[in-house]
Design an enzyme around this catalytic site. Structure first.
Site, mmCIF file in Angstrom:
data_model
loop_
_atom_site.group_PDB
_atom_site.id
_atom_site.type_symbol
_atom_site.label_atom_id
_atom_site.label_comp_id
_atom_site.label_asym_id
_atom_site.label_seq_id
_atom_site.Cartn_x
_atom_site.Cartn_y
_atom_site.Cartn_z
ATOM 1 N N ASN A 90 1.065 3.842 -2.905
ATOM 2 C CA ASN A 90 0.803 5.019 -2.985
ATOM 3 C C ASN A 90 1.838 6.077 -3.598
ATOM 4 O O ASN A 90 1.511 7.011 -3.984
ATOM 5 C CB ASN A 90 0.369 5.634 -1.501
ATOM 6 C CG ASN A 90 -0.893 5.289 -0.942
ATOM 7 O OD1 ASN A 90 -1.878 4.641 -1.749
ATOM 8 N ND2 ASN A 90 -1.265 5.512 0.231
ATOM 9 N N GLU B 7 1.023 -1.174 0.193
ATOM 10 C CA GLU B 7 -0.086 -0.064 0.019
ATOM 11 C C GLU B 7 0.782 1.364 0.037
ATOM 12 O O GLU B 7 0.727 2.255 -0.732
ATOM 13 C CB GLU B 7 -0.900 0.047 1.131
ATOM 14 C CG GLU B 7 -2.023 -1.190 1.237
ATOM 15 C CD GLU B 7 -3.038 -0.833 -0.049
ATOM 16 O OE1 GLU B 7 -2.993 0.193 -0.668
ATOM 17 O OE2 GLU B 7 -3.553 -1.903 -0.531
ATOM 18 N N ARG C 162 -9.341 4.667 -7.867
ATOM 19 C CA ARG C 162 -8.900 3.958 -6.612
ATOM 20 C C ARG C 162 -9.836 4.154 -5.695
ATOM 21 O O ARG C 162 -10.635 4.895 -5.358
ATOM 22 C CB ARG C 162 -7.442 4.453 -6.228
ATOM 23 C CG ARG C 162 -6.474 4.786 -7.124
ATOM 24 C CD ARG C 162 -5.851 3.811 -7.688
ATOM 25 N NE ARG C 162 -5.112 2.800 -6.834
ATOM 26 C CZ ARG C 162 -4.384 1.815 -6.964
ATOM 27 N NH1 ARG C 162 -4.452 1.294 -8.225
ATOM 28 N NH2 ARG C 162 -4.021 1.058 -5.817
#
Length: 140
Positions: free
Chosen positions: A50, A46, A103
Site C-alpha cells: 500500500n 499488504e 487492484r
C-alpha cells in the site's frame, strides 16, 4: 527493556520481500506458530505494498519505514510512508476501496483479518502510518 528494530528502504516493489523477511525474523523470537508467522508476513506485505502503490504511486524514490516492537507475547509493527496520504481513512479501509483500478482494494481487510489491531493515521500530502498488533498464542 523491550526489543525493537527499525528498517528504512526505497519504495520499490522488490523490497516488499525484504520487509516480510525482516519482520518474520524479528517475530521468530516469540516462537510463533507457522500460521501466526504467515499472518504477520501477509499483513506486512499488504501494508508495504500500500505504501509503495498508493502512498508513492509506484515512484521508487520514496522511503518506507518499518518498525517492530516486541511486548511480552505480542508484536507491534508500524509501516510508514511520507507519500500522498488519504483524505478519508475510514472509507479507504472499507473492502474493495482502492485508488488503483487494477487492484482489488482488500489490503486493509487482509491486515485486519491477519492482525488483532490495525490503526491507520494519514494526512493528505504528508503520508500514512499503519500500526498493527498481534498477540501470539501462549505455548508454555
Amino acid at each position: 527493556m523491550l526489543n525493537r528494530f527499525r528498517l528504512e528502504f526505497p519504495s520499490r516493489p522488490e523490497n516488499v520481500g525484504l520487509a516480510r523477511v525482516a519482520v518474520a525474523a524479528f517475530a521468530a523470537q516469540l516462537d510463533p506458530t507457522l500460521e501466526e508467522l504467515d499472518e504477520i508476513k501477509g499483513a506486512i506485505s499488504e501494508a508495504v505494498t500500500n505504501a509503495i502503490i498508493h502512498g508513492y504511486g509506484n515512484a521508487p524514490d520514496g522511503i518506507v519505514v518499518v518498525e517492530g516492537i516486541l511486548y511480552g507475547d505480542a508484536i507491534e509493527v508500524c509501516v510508514e510512508d511520507a507519500g500522498k496520504g488519504m483524505e478519508d481513512v475510514a472509507r479507504a479501509m472499507e473492502p474493495e476501496q482502492t485508488s488503483d483500478p487494477e487492484r482489488l482494494g482488500l489490503g486493509f481487510t487482509f491486515m485486519k483479518t491477519f492482525m488483532d489491531e490495525v490503526k491507520v493515521d494519514s494526512v493528505p500530502g504528508q503520508g500514512t502510518r499503519v500500526v498493527m498488533r498481534k498477540q501470539l498464542a501462549t505455548r508454555h
